[in-house]
Scaffold this active site. Sequence first.
Site, PDB file in Angstrom:
ATOM      1  N   ARG A   1       0.844  -1.191   0.000  1.00  0.00           N
ATOM      2  CA  ARG A   1       0.000   0.000   0.000  1.00  0.00           C
ATOM      3  C   ARG A   1       0.882   1.244   0.000  1.00  0.00           C
ATOM      4  O   ARG A   1       1.953   1.242   0.594  1.00  0.00           O
ATOM      5  CB  ARG A   1      -0.896   0.022   1.245  1.00  0.00           C
ATOM      6  CG  ARG A   1      -2.137  -0.821   1.139  1.00  0.00           C
ATOM      7  CD  ARG A   1      -3.047  -0.662   2.352  1.00  0.00           C
ATOM      8  NE  ARG A   1      -2.431  -1.124   3.584  1.00  0.00           N
ATOM      9  CZ  ARG A   1      -1.964  -0.334   4.537  1.00  0.00           C
ATOM     10  NH1 ARG A   1      -2.050   0.980   4.411  1.00  0.00           N
ATOM     11  NH2 ARG A   1      -1.419  -0.828   5.619  1.00  0.00           N
TER      12      ARG A   1
ATOM     13  N   HIS B   1     -11.584  -2.158  11.206  1.00  0.00           N
ATOM     14  CA  HIS B   1     -10.432  -3.007  10.877  1.00  0.00           C
ATOM     15  C   HIS B   1     -10.309  -4.064  11.975  1.00  0.00           C
ATOM     16  O   HIS B   1      -9.429  -3.995  12.822  1.00  0.00           O
ATOM     17  CB  HIS B   1      -9.191  -2.106  10.804  1.00  0.00           C
ATOM     18  CG  HIS B   1      -7.967  -2.789  10.303  1.00  0.00           C
ATOM     19  ND1 HIS B   1      -6.689  -2.368  10.626  1.00  0.00           N
ATOM     20  CD2 HIS B   1      -7.799  -3.854   9.482  1.00  0.00           C
ATOM     21  CE1 HIS B   1      -5.806  -3.149  10.042  1.00  0.00           C
ATOM     22  NE2 HIS B   1      -6.455  -4.054   9.340  1.00  0.00           N
TER      23      HIS B   1
ATOM     24  N   CYS C   1       0.684  -7.730  14.789  1.00  0.00           N
ATOM     25  CA  CYS C   1       0.265  -8.067  16.158  1.00  0.00           C
ATOM     26  C   CYS C   1      -0.522  -9.370  16.223  1.00  0.00           C
ATOM     27  O   CYS C   1      -1.152  -9.662  17.238  1.00  0.00           O
ATOM     28  CB  CYS C   1      -0.552  -6.930  16.762  1.00  0.00           C
ATOM     29  SG  CYS C   1       0.408  -5.445  17.084  1.00  0.00           S
ATOM     30  N   GLY C   2      -0.541 -10.143  15.145  1.00  0.00           N
ATOM     31  CA  GLY C   2      -1.115 -11.486  15.194  1.00  0.00           C
ATOM     32  C   GLY C   2      -2.616 -11.568  15.047  1.00  0.00           C
ATOM     33  O   GLY C   2      -3.258 -12.416  15.652  1.00  0.00           O
TER      34      GLY C   2
END
EC number: 4.1.1.32
Length: 621
Positions: free
Chosen positions: A79, A247, A271-272
Site C-alpha cells: 500500500r 479493521h 500483532c497477530g
Amino acid sequence: MEPIPINAPDSVRNLKLLQWVRETAELCQPDSVCWCDGSVEEYDRLCNEMVASGTFIKLSEQKRPNSYLCRSDPSDVARVEDRTFICSIRRQDAGPTNNWVAPKEMKATLNKLLAGCMKGRTMYIIPFSMGPLGSHIAHIGVEITDSPYVVTNMRIMTRMGRAVLDLLDEEAEFVPCLHSVGAPLEPGQQDVPWPCNDTKYIVHFPEERSIVSYGSGYGGNALLGKKCFALRIASSMARDEGWLAEHMLILGVESPEGEKDYVAAAFPSACGKTNFAMMIPPGEMEGWKITTVGDDIAWIKQGKDGRLYAINPEYGFFGVAPGTSEKSNPNAMATLHANCIFTNVALTPDGDVWWEGMTDTPPDFLIDWQGKPWVPGCERPAAHPNARFTAPAHQCPVIDENWENPDGVPISAFIFGGRRGDTIPLVYQSANWYYGVYLAATMGSEKTAAAAGKIGDVRRDPFAMLPFCGYHMGDYFNHWLHVGRTLTDPPRIFGVNWFRKDENGKFLWPGFGENMRVLKWIIGRVHGRAAAVESPLGWMPRYESLDWRGLDGFTRDKFSTLMSVDREAWKQELFSHEELLEKLYDRLPKEFTHIRELMLSTLWRSPEHWELAPERYTAEH
C-alpha cells in the site's frame, strides 16, 4: 471517433451503472469491454491467459491444486499511504491524519492520467457484494479495471458476478470503483508481466461514495473492495448512517457447555490478528472451540434487540505469507491447500511455494520473488516481507457456521491491543464504554526496525484505523461514543498486550494458542461469572481467575509482573497521548479530557508499583 461498444448484458438494468461504464470507456479507451459473470469458466480462462502472458505461474497440481504464483514489479509491492487521498469537499472533514486535495483539482489531475489509459487492454466490469448477497448489512460495489489479476483476486475476495448484477435494479445504489494500472499499449507493443506506473494515486471521494485508483496493480491499491471501499468509504457511510466499519477480526468462542459468543478484535499490523482469528486452544482446555468469521474487516450494525451485529464483508483472506506456518497458524496453512493465488512468495523446484517462517530450515534451492535463483545464506529474502496469499474463506477448517448469516453475529466483546514491551498489562477490562473508547483511541505499537523512527517509540494507531479512516479521526471517536449511547446492551471493551517483556527482553507471555486463557476470562466477564480485581486501569483477572491447566510453569510472581501497573510509566503513557490528541483537538470528544484527568487522579492515589497481591488495594467483583 466511434463510441466504444460496452456490450452490456440484457440483465443490466441500472441506468447509473450503464452511464458510468459508457463514460469510463470513452475516457479510458480500452480495446474491448468484458462484463464479469464470476463463473469458474471465466476464472480459469483468465488464469490461463495470465500463464500464457507470463503474469502467472501454475503451481504443481499435486502440491497445490488449482493455484498460481504471481510476481509483481519490485516497485509495486505494498500500500502507498503517501499517495492515498481522502478528497472530501471540505479539507477539515478529512482531518490531519489523511492526505487531502480539493475534489475538483484531483478530478482534473485524474482525468488527464485516465485519458486513454486502457488502450490495448480489456476493460473488465466487476459487480461485487461486500457481505452476503441481500444482507441488510451488505453493500454493493462495481469495479472497473484493466487488470485480469484484479478480476481473479476479486473473485476470491468478494461475492462477484451475475448474481450481484441481478440485485442492481434501475435505481439501486452502488459504489463505483475505477482502477487502472496506468500502462496503455500501442499497437504491436509487447506487454510486461506486471504493468504499473511510477505515478500512483489511490483516491476516495467520501461524499460521492466513489474510488479511483491509478498506477498500481498491488492488492490493497487495486482490489478496491478491500481497504478502499470496506474501510475508507464504508467508515464514512457508517458515520452518516449510524453503524461501524472497522479493521477488526471476528471470531466465535464456544464453551464445553455449548454456549456461543462472538468477539471482534482490532490489532495494528504485526500483532497477530489472523493468528488470533484462527487460534487453536491448548489441548488441556478440552471442549473450548474457536471459529473464524473474518480475519480483517467487520461491518457492524445495531439489531432490534439493542445489541451490535457484525458481518465479515469479505469472501476470502488476503494475508501476509511470511511468518505463517504450521506452528504459528495451522488453520491458515490448511486454508491454503488449493485454489489460491500467491503473490511475491518463493517457488520451490517441485512447483510449490515457500516463504520465511514457513519451515525452520529453508529449502536448499528456490527461485525468489524476483525470479532469481536463491540459496540459504545469500543474504536476501526469498519471499518479499509483504508477500501475500489470496484464499477462499470457505476453505478455512474452522470457518464459523454463521459466517454468511445475512443478519450478522451478535458481538459480546471488543478487544483492542498493540505490541508493547512494557507498561501495558496482559489484559484489563475498561470501566465502561467511554473508557473503552479512550483505550482504543490511544492504543499503539512500538516501532519496529522496519518503520522509520527510533525503535521502541510508540506509534499511535487509534482502533488500528489510522491508515483506513475515511474522515476526521476526532469525528470518528465521537461517532463511537454516539453508537455506545444508542445501545441497550453494548459489548464490553477489553485491552490486551501479548508482547510485554521481562528485564532480559524475553516475552513474559507465550501467546498464540495460550491466548485462549485470556479469552476465556473475557467471556466469563461478559457473562458476569469471572472474578476481577479493580486496578488503576479497570478490571483485571486474579491469578486464580485464569485457567492454567497445561501451563504449570507460569508462576504467580510471573503473572504479577505481567499484570503490574507502574505509576510513573503510566503517567508518562497518559502524557504521551497528548501528541495525538492535540492534533485532533478541535474535534476531540470533550469526554477524553475528563477520562484522562480521572485516570491520572486514580494513578496519583495508587501505590507507586501496583500489583495484584496487596489485598488492601483490591476489590472483588
